[in-house]
Structure formats: structure tokens, C-alpha cells
Design an enzyme around this catalytic site. Structure first.
Site, short mmCIF file in Angstrom:
data_model
loop_
_atom_site.label_atom_id
_atom_site.label_comp_id
_atom_site.label_asym_id
_atom_site.label_seq_id
_atom_site.Cartn_x
_atom_site.Cartn_y
_atom_site.Cartn_z
N HIS A 10 43.58 57.96 12.02
CA HIS A 10 42.83 59.21 11.90
C HIS A 10 41.96 59.44 13.14
CE1 HIS A 10 43.89 60.53 7.88
NE2 HIS A 10 43.75 59.29 7.45
N HIS A 32 31.11 59.54 19.12
CA HIS A 32 31.39 58.23 18.51
C HIS A 32 31.79 58.45 17.06
CE1 HIS A 32 29.82 55.49 21.69
NE2 HIS A 32 29.17 56.59 22.04
N CYS A 118 35.12 37.68 6.23
CA CYS A 118 36.56 37.40 6.17
C CYS A 118 36.89 36.08 6.86
CB CYS A 118 37.35 38.53 6.81
SG CYS A 118 36.89 38.92 8.50
N HIS A 421 39.32 41.00 12.38
CA HIS A 421 39.45 40.69 10.96
C HIS A 421 40.34 39.46 10.80
CE1 HIS A 421 39.50 41.40 6.69
NE2 HIS A 421 40.82 41.50 6.66
#
EC number: 3.4.19.12
Length: 470
Positions: A10, A32, A118, A421
């Protein structure tokens, strides 16, 4: 952001119209695009490719967070609960598969992300699928850490020093017990995270951390606590009673042996030869994992042009680690015979292999100003990793003792160590799972072998189960 790239798409689509218009430097600075996680309230900027830790002068980020929290505490909660139930039911249906004609659930439980945790979740899920290691902790007796007025009170992860009555072993045990029980809702490891903050100051805060660094700290602190015991009871007594773990275990790091050194502990022989007088120096170094360089000739290789040359394999990385190398001017060897620092060569041999071989691929390298990531794909075997040729005395090993099968893989998605991640792939009862924080999905071997591995966990083969070799 890193795994599916949906929101990033997007952002990229939104940038296309802007490329045709010239903008002033002042206008450029304000463009931003950010997003916020509605669970952890962490804010991410796609242009900076990093998490946002500051706020605007008007405190707009904090206002959004407060608004989301108010929604959580309002009637929206009941609507969200209804939606969550629908999602859980649909995920329950998707988590059912047929094995030998009978229907069975996946039984795998995810771990909630507490704010860029994570790195911790990927390591915990990997360790939970190393059967011998996991079973030891799950079978430990529970320890009552709180008494009197604080008994039964829920512990939240906080910067407050508060109560020092904490045990990493106990919280690690509770977390492992919560996994693989078939719960469809993710487990929140906040009590374990609280203890991590207490005893590992490096991991305080909610910024992204290095999974390998966390794994080493975790294993070292588990090892130290198991030696000392808790509430006066030594955990190492339990290890000594378990002959399968303590038998022929010579690797002790910082004192007595524990399950950590019994499972992950190996021994390296480091040979250094003076090139001037030929004096040879040998020393033995215990290890819990091996950090392997990706050879420089493969570092610039990208997925798009991998067909242009040979593919990097795990064997290339192991060979680079164990091959004879000449030390450069910054690493001159102090020769006892010459009585001064001299040019020398160095070579590693593996004197003792561990039950679980943990291999860390060095994907992050410091340059003058920043830390770069080596994104090269490294081919690795699922079965039959043969370590015999790296042994100091291969003739003393049995035919099956040097073969290893893959148990888990930790993968870093993204470009930098301070961002990105972490997810993990792990094998459980013959099936492969992908652990992405709260989400656990069944996957296949073809997907696993395509992963750009960061940490690989190989388990020593106990019996003949194939002839595949690296």
C-alpha cells in the site's frame, strides 16, 4: 511488514503518483507514511524503514494510543470479542488435518508479541521443539515464587526493579508447558519477559533485538541458575540422576554440567602455528553454538541472479570455519618460543560434537557507520548433515554419531538487525510448522528449505533413518 509485505505494498502504491511531481526539500521531509500495531501500539515508518520511538510536538502518537486503549475498554471490546471468536473458530477449522485417515488438530500454540519480542518468540518456539531439552524443563517440579500478600498476584513486565524473587528456569518451564497443549489462543509470555528484563538488562525496552544474542544470554543464564539451584534445591541433582544426559558429557562451561551443556555443549580444538619457528599451540574451547561466516565470494549474490554462479551451501560455511587460515596483522600470535608476536596460522577441529548442533550464520556485519545484512541464500540439508570430516578423531566415532537432522530454523526478515522480523520453522512429530508470533501454520519441507536461515538447530541422529548426506 516483512513476512507478507501487505501494508508495505500500500505504501509503495501510494508513492507512485508522487514521483512525477517535484517537491521541495521541506515537503519531502513531511512525507512519512506510518502504521500502528493495534495490540502493542508500536508505530512503524515505511519511509525510514524503522520503528518510531519519538512523538510529535503535539503528542499525536500518544493520543492515538490513548484512543485505541479507550476503545478497548468500551463497548467495542464485546464486538471485538465476537469477531475474535469467529476468527478462532475459522482458524480451528483450518487447523484440522487428516493423519492416517483420522482427523486431528495441529495442537501448536503461538506466542503473543509483547512489543518487538518476535526475537524471543522465535527462539522459544525453536527450543520447545528440541525434545530432549524441552522435556527436561517440563518435568521439573514447579517452584512457588510468591508467598504471603503477593501470592497469586499477576506479574507484569515493567521497568520497576520491585521483587527480586524471580526464577528464569521456572518461567521458562511454564512457557514450555503452555506450548503444544492444543490451545487455539496464543500464549502471552509476559512473566518470562519480566524475568528477562530483570536479569538481562541488555533486553530491557521494546526495541528489536538480535535473536542469536538473546539465545546465548538465555542459555547462559539457564545454565548458571541450574547450577546454583533455587530455594536451596540444586537443579543439577536432577541432571545427575538422568544418565542419558550426563553420560560421557565432558563439556562444562563455567562450572558443573547442566542440561544446557549436556545438550548443546561441544568442544573445539584451536591449533595455532607460528610461521617463524613452527611452534604449535593447542587449546580446547567449549561451545554451545558455532558462528559461521558466509564466504565473501557469495555475499553479493541475490535471489535474482543466483543462477549466474555456484550456490552457497552450509558445507561452504563449515569449511570456511574449519579451514586453515593465516592470521592478519591485527591478530598476531604471541609465540612463547620467539618471545614476541609473530605471523601464524589458525585451524579449528571439533573435538566433541554436541547432541544438538546449533549453527549461527553471521548475516550481520559492521561497517564504518552501520550494520549491514548479508542476504545470501545458504542451502542446508533437512536430513543427514554429516559432521565427520570436521572431527579431530573421526575414526573414534560411530557410523551414525556424526549425522544430524534438522529440528528448527530461525529466519530474519528485513534489512537491519535493529529492525525487521523473526519467525521460526520447526519439526514436531514428523510435521513442519511455521511460527510467526501468535500465528502457527502447517507447512511443508519445500518451503522450509527455501528459507534464508539465520540459526539452524540440528539434532544428533539416534538410529538409521536414511542415507542422505550433505
Amino acid at each position: 511488514r516483512y513476512v507478507n509485505g501487505h501494508a508495505k505494498k500500500h505504501y509503495e502504491d501510494a508513492q507512485i503518483p508522487m514521483t512525477n511531481h517535484k517537491k521541495t526539500e521541506k515537503q519531502e521531509k513531511v512525507q512519512h507514511t506510518v502504521c500502528m500495531d493495534c495490540s502493542s501500539y508500536s508505530t512503524y515508518c515505511y519511509r525510514c524503514d524503522d520503528f518510531v520511538v519519538n512523538d510529535t510536538k503535539l503528542g499525536l502518537v500518544q493520543k492515538v494510543r490513548e484512543h485505541l486503549q479507550n476503545l478497548e475498554n468500551s463497548a467495542f471490546r464485546s464486538d471485538r470479542h465476537r469477531k475474535r471468536k469467529l476468527l478462532e473458530n475459522s482458524s480451528l477449522n483450518s487447523k484440522v488435518l487428516k493423519v492416517n485417515g483420522s482427523t486431528t488438530a495441529l495442537c501448536a500454540t503461538g506466542l503473543r508479541n509483547l512489543g518487538n519480542t518476535c526475537f524471543m518468540n522465535a527462539i522459544l518456539q525453536s527450543l520447545s521443539n528440541i525434545q530432549q531439552f524441552c522435556c527436561y524443563f517440563k518435568e521439573l517440579p514447579a517452584v512457588e515464587l510468591r508467598n504471603g500478600k503477593t501470592a497469586g498476584r499477576r506479574t507484569y513486565h515493567t521497568r520497576s526493579q520491585g521483587d527480586n524473587n524471580v526464577s528464569l528456569v521456572e518461567e521458562f518451564r511454564k512457557t514450555l508447558c503452555a506450548l503444544w497443549q492444543g490451545s487455539q489462543t496464543a500464549f502471552s509470555p509476559e512473566s518470562l519477559f519480566y524475568v528477562v528484563w530483570k536479569i538481562m538488562p541488555n533486553f530491557r525496552g521494546y526495541q528489536q533485538q538480535d535473536a542469536h544474542e538473546f539465545m546465548r544470554y538465555l542459555l547462559d543464564h539457564l545454565h548458571l541458575e541450574l547450577q546454583g539451584g533455587f530455594n536451596g534445591v540444586s537443579r543439577s541433582v536432577i541432571l545427575q540422576e538422568n544418565s542419558s544426559l550426563s553420560a560421557s558429557n565432558k563439556c562444562c562451561i563455567n562450572g558443573a554440567s547442566t542440561v544446557v551443556t549436556a545438550i548443546f555443549g561441544g568442544i573445539l580444538q584451536n591449533e595455532v602455528n607460528c610461521l617463524i619457528c613452527g611452534t604449535e599451540s593447542r587449546k580446547f574451547d567449549p561451545f554451545l553454538d558455532l558462528s559461521l561466516d558466509i564466504p565473501s565470494q557469495f555475499r553479493n549474490k541475490r535471489t535474482k541472479n543466483q543462477d549466474s554462479g555456484p550456490m552457497c551451501t552450509l558445507r561452504d560455511c563449515l569449511r570456511s570455519f574449519t579451514d586453515l587460515e593465516e592470521l592478519d596483522e591485527t591478530e598476531l600470535y604471541m609465540c612463547h618460543k620467539c618471545k614476541k608476536k609473530q605471523k601464524s596460522t589458525k585451524k579449528f577441529w571439533i573435538q566433541k560434537l554436541p547432541k544438538v548442533l546449533c549453527l549461527h550464520l553471521k548475516r550481520f556485519h559492521w561497517t564504518a557507520y552501520l550494520r549491514n545484512k548479508v542476504d545470501t541464500y545458504v542451502e542446508f540439508p533437512l536430513r543427514g548433515l554429516d559432521m565427520k570430516c570436521y572431527l579431530l578423531e573421526p575414526e573414534n566415532s560411530g557410523p551414525e554419531s556424526c549425522l544430524y537432522d534438522l529440528a528448527a530454523v530461525v529466519v530474519h526478515h528485513g534489512s537491519g538487525v535493529g529492525s525487521g522480523h523473526y519467525t521460526a520453522y520447526a519439526a514436531h512429530e514428523g510435521r513442519w510448522f511455521h511460527f510467526n508470533d501468535s500465528t502457527v501454520t502447517l507447512t511443508d519441507e519445500e518451503t522450509v528449505v527455501k528459507a534464508k536461515a539465520y540459526i539452524l538447530f540440528y539434532v544428533e541422529r539416534q538410529a538409521k533413518s536414511g542415507s542422505d548426506k550433505l
